[in-house]
Design a protein around this motif. Structure first.
Motif, PDB file in Angstrom:
ATOM      1  N   PHE A   1      -3.304   4.758   3.167  1.00 47.63           N
ATOM      2  CA  PHE A   1      -1.378   5.114   2.169  1.00 47.63           C
ATOM      3  C   PHE A   1      -1.020   3.265   1.619  1.00 47.63           C
ATOM      4  O   PHE A   1      -1.049   3.595   0.513  1.00 47.63           O
ATOM      5  N   TYR A   2      -1.601   2.326   2.109  1.00 45.22           N
ATOM      6  CA  TYR A   2      -1.821   1.096   1.273  1.00 45.22           C
ATOM      7  C   TYR A   2      -1.711   1.623  -0.273  1.00 45.22           C
ATOM      8  O   TYR A   2      -0.994   1.427  -1.305  1.00 45.22           O
TER       9      TYR A   2
ATOM     10  N   ASP B   1      -3.869   3.880   7.349  1.00 43.32           N
ATOM     11  CA  ASP B   1      -3.071   2.701   6.775  1.00 43.32           C
ATOM     12  C   ASP B   1      -3.874   2.757   5.441  1.00 43.32           C
ATOM     13  O   ASP B   1      -2.927   1.706   4.661  1.00 43.32           O
ATOM     14  N   GLN B   2      -5.092   2.475   5.072  1.00 39.46           N
ATOM     15  CA  GLN B   2      -6.023   1.532   4.200  1.00 39.46           C
ATOM     16  C   GLN B   2      -5.123   2.587   2.553  1.00 39.46           C
ATOM     17  O   GLN B   2      -4.880   2.164   2.051  1.00 39.46           O
TER      18      GLN B   2
ATOM     19  N   GLN C   1      -2.446   4.104  -1.731  1.00 45.11           N
ATOM     20  CA  GLN C   1      -1.250   4.741  -1.932  1.00 45.11           C
ATOM     21  C   GLN C   1       0.135   4.727  -2.832  1.00 45.11           C
ATOM     22  O   GLN C   1       1.187   4.997  -4.101  1.00 45.11           O
TER      23      GLN C   1
END
Lengths: 479, 262
Positions: free
Chosen positions: A430-431, A427-428, A433
């Motif tokens: 993806f954030y 999630d980090q 990105q």
């Protein structure tokens, strides 16, 4: 992701893996008293040094290889190692023009230009190739300030009284298995002496290069800062890629007298082996500093990214009143690398202070352990320690461990220990990105953010290098 | 603002997606044109948040069929970072904390990645500092937050403001705001909604994902869609949201039961 793409990401080819084709003088494999005598005679050493070696060797024979570290590796066959190898050239050169151009080229390729025109400004370099030092830059300029910076061999010839006085005074030849081995067979290394009241006018740096496939590297570094003196010293290390393991067992001793300080930084990038754990350097190193004088200071900063096995605990013996010890470490392991590293802060004198900041990053199937001792003796009234050990896991197959040991015999000491473990999460990534930051850059942003407290301690020229090195280690083909 | 001749920015056609092989989206159809504000409403588990994650390219969500066209190109084949650079923005329901990474540096790298795609000049640290301070006003945010690590230790409201600040910096073409109102008190809600209204223009569009009418009191949508069982069940104007406030979502179950879905 992501376990697949993280895996791709962390498998980055090692760019220092080339071998220099150069004629080398090697002695036969194996270790015996004769070999110890042979090394000493090749180096025309004074008797005290031969005695030092023999005493170490005889003691080593009685020791057992330590097995308490969280490391697993195939037993080392000490008779299958060459204990002395040197590129064939005449005695130590008076000028760089006489050094074999192949050697200069090698260091050039490693980004360590030794030739006059291209030298790093304000950094003096001692270049060690296999067992010997091949060149030291800026020696004359340093000499003007009374600073001695030369290979260990030269120091033995030119300053035997200093060597006799300080060698083994911090790490005795019988200190531990690997230190005893080093004391018996060490070949070369660097010597630094900063006289009373002198602030060393430039950064000093030693660059270690292993070239031979079956040679152990056993170097010895000794740095002495007299009263009020100060120096910042950096070492870097690389080695070619072989599918066998090479043993590196170094000893570093630091001595600081009243009001003196040594800042010792390491960027270790020995070959780490391939993604299946074949090959790579076995790095068993004893580093210790002795704050002998009041208000003296030793600061260790290390960025450990290479080696198949790392066993290393740069330590400070804080004897002088109000002396200060610091340890800042980033250890990155990937693939099958194993690191067991940390520090020892031995508080002897009153009001001694120490700070430990350790950042471990484990990726792939690697294992990364912090092992640290904070010891406060009965006379260390008012001693203080602060330790912070953070681990970051990348992917789901890596391991991180923390082994803090605290022993205090002083009721008026303050000891703080903080530890944390985090996982670089999908999630980090993806954030980041989803804000236009590419996967690789996102990983490297997070890693360098995680290591910032340590990078801030590196000399400026090398902080950027260390940041890049970690990024490289974690870079790869993102699918 | 509805204009019949406006350019379609986002066209979602029969989109199916799953997480860990569990289907969540079951045929979403939606067209959003320039200048429009759409609200997507529905209960928990109706697929609203999944839709936003799929549009932003979250790797955990797998598109099984259907298509999404964005400015005439296939959005689904682009990496998440590429979508952002091209102007797709997702405001997270739960903005992630990234310890050690400076918020200011993060905002600068992110802004420059977008600007490069827009053919704009890269902003160096000094120019960016001026630029970001100007944009801070959109959400009345304290500059002190720039010095901290990304979202670390921010309150819920501060995190949401930081999201809208990113939106203000990234100048998106499609802004998808996932439950931007959750966790906000009424003052913070007004500030955040005010920011969104300021940033809405005839050239971009906004997709609000929300549970509640209260956000729609502040940001008036042109269309309201109700999701259930992974697709859009009903579409109307802003009055639909008011109606939902009264009648709730029970009719969704009845409709789905009648269709034999639920």
């Amino acid at each position: 992701m992501t376990s697949t793409s993280t895996r791709d990401l962390v498998s980055q080819p090692y760019k220092y893996g080339f071998v220099t084709d150069i004629e080398t003088e090697k002695i036969a494999k194996g270790l015996s008293e004769e070999v110890v005598r042979l090394i000493s005679s090749k180096k025309n050493e004074p008797k005290f040094l031969l005695d030092f070696r023999l005493k170490a060797y005889r003691h080593w024979l009685k020791l057992q290889e330590p097995d308490w570290a969280a490391l697993g590796y195939k037993a080392i066959d000490y008779q299958d190692i060459v204990y002395y190898a040197a590129p064939k050239q005449q005695d130590k050169k008076q000028s760089l023009d006489e050094v074999d151009p192949k050697l200069l080229e090698t260091f050039e390729k490693l980004g360590i230009p030794l030739s006059e025109q291209k030298r790093l400004s304000n950094v003096a370099v001692d270049a060690v190739f296999d067992s010997v030092s091949i060149a030291t830059t800026y020696k004359e300029k340093l000499a003007e300030h009374g600073v001695v910076f030369c290979s260990f061999t030269e120091a033995v010839a030119e300053h035997p009284e200093l060597i006799q006085k300080y060698l083994g005074s911090v790490v005795p030849s019988n200190d531990n298995y690997f230190a005893a081995l080093n004391s018996a067979v060490f070949s070369d290394g660097s010597f630094v002496f900063i006289p009373k009241g002198v602030e060393c006018p430039m950064e000093l740096s030693t660059y270690f290069r292993i070239n031979s496939g079956d040679t152990g590297q056993f170097e010895r570094t000794l740095i002495v800062a007299e009263e009020g003196a100060s120096v910042s010293y950096l070492e870097g290390c690389t080695a070619p890629m072989f599918d066998t393991n090479q043993l590196h067992a170094a000893v570093v001793e630091l001595v600081v007298l009243d009001d003196a300080s040594i800042k010792y930084s390491t960027v270790q990038n020995w070959y780490a082996g391939d993604e299946n754990g074949v090959g790579g350097i076995y790095n068993f190193v004893t580093k210790r500093g002795h704050c002998r004088g009041a208000r003296s200071r030793i600061s260790w900063t290390q960025v450990e990214t290479g080696s198949a096995i790392t066993w290393k605990y740069p330590s400070c013996v804080l004897q002088g009143a109000d002396s200060v010890g610091e340890f800042y470490s980033v250890a990155l392991t990937n693939n099958c690398q194993q690191a067991d590293t940390g520090t020892k802060m031995i508080h002897v004198g009153p009001r001694t202070r120490s700070t430990i900041v350790s950042k471990g990053i484990s990726a792939g199937r690697s294992s990364n352990s912090y092992r640290g001792l904070v010891q406060v003796g009965p006379n260390a009234k008012g001693a203080r320690n602060y330790s912070q050990c953070d681990s970051m896991l990348i992917g789901d197959q890596a391991a991180a461990n923390t082994y803090p040991y605290i022993r205090s015999q002083q009721p008026q000491a303050a000891i703080e220990h903080e530890a944390s473990t985090c996982r670089m999460s999908e999630d980090q990534l993806f954030y980041l990105q989803s804000r236009g930051i590419g996967f690789e850059e996102a990983v490297s942003m997070m890693v360098s953010g995680f290591c910032r407290d340590v990078f801030n301690q590196l000399p400026m020229e090398f902080a950027a290098e260390a940041d890049k090195l970690l990024a490289l280690k974690l870079e790869g083909s993102v699918g | 603002m509805i204009r019949p001749d406006a350019e379609p920015l986002l066209e979602i056609n029969d989109l199916h997606a799953s997480v860990e092989d569990k289907p969540i989206l079951n045929g979403v159809n939606l067209q959003v044109k320039a200048g429009e504000i759409h609200a997507v409403m529905g209960r928990n588990g109706s697929g609203k948040s999944t839709l936003s994650k799929v549009l932003a390219g979250h790797p955990a969500y797998r598109v099984t069929s259907g298509s999404v066209r964005y400015l005439g190109r296939d959005l689904l084949e682009l990496e998440p970072e590429e979508r952002s650079r091209l102007g797709v923005f997702l405001g997270f329901q739960y903005p992630i904390e990234i310890p050690g990474v400076s918020n200011l540096e993060f905002l600068r790298v992110s802004t420059n990645a977008r600007r490069e795609k827009q053919g704009k000049e890269e902003l160096d640290t000094f120019d960016f500092d001026d630029h970001v301070r100007d944009r801070l006003q959109v959400v009345q945010m304290d500059p002190a937050f720039l010095e901290r690590s990304v979202n670390e230790g921010f309150s819920g409201g501060e995190k949401k403001r930081n999201e809208i600040l990113q939106m203000a910096l990234l100048d998106p073409v499609v802004a998808i705001l996932d439950e931007t109102d959750s966790g906000l008190d009424i003052d913070a809600l007004r500030i955040v909604a005010g920011g969104v209204n300021q940033l809405a223009s005839p050239d971009n569009c906004t997709l609000l994902i929300t549970h509640y009418q209260r956000l729609l009191d502040e940001i008036i949508p042109d269309y309201v869609h109700v999701m259930g069982a992974g697709r859009i069940l009903r579409t109307g104007g802003s009055e639909l949201a008011l109606e939902l406030e009264k009648i709730g979502y029970d009719w969704v179950d009845q409709q789905l039961a009648a269709e034999g879905v639920a």
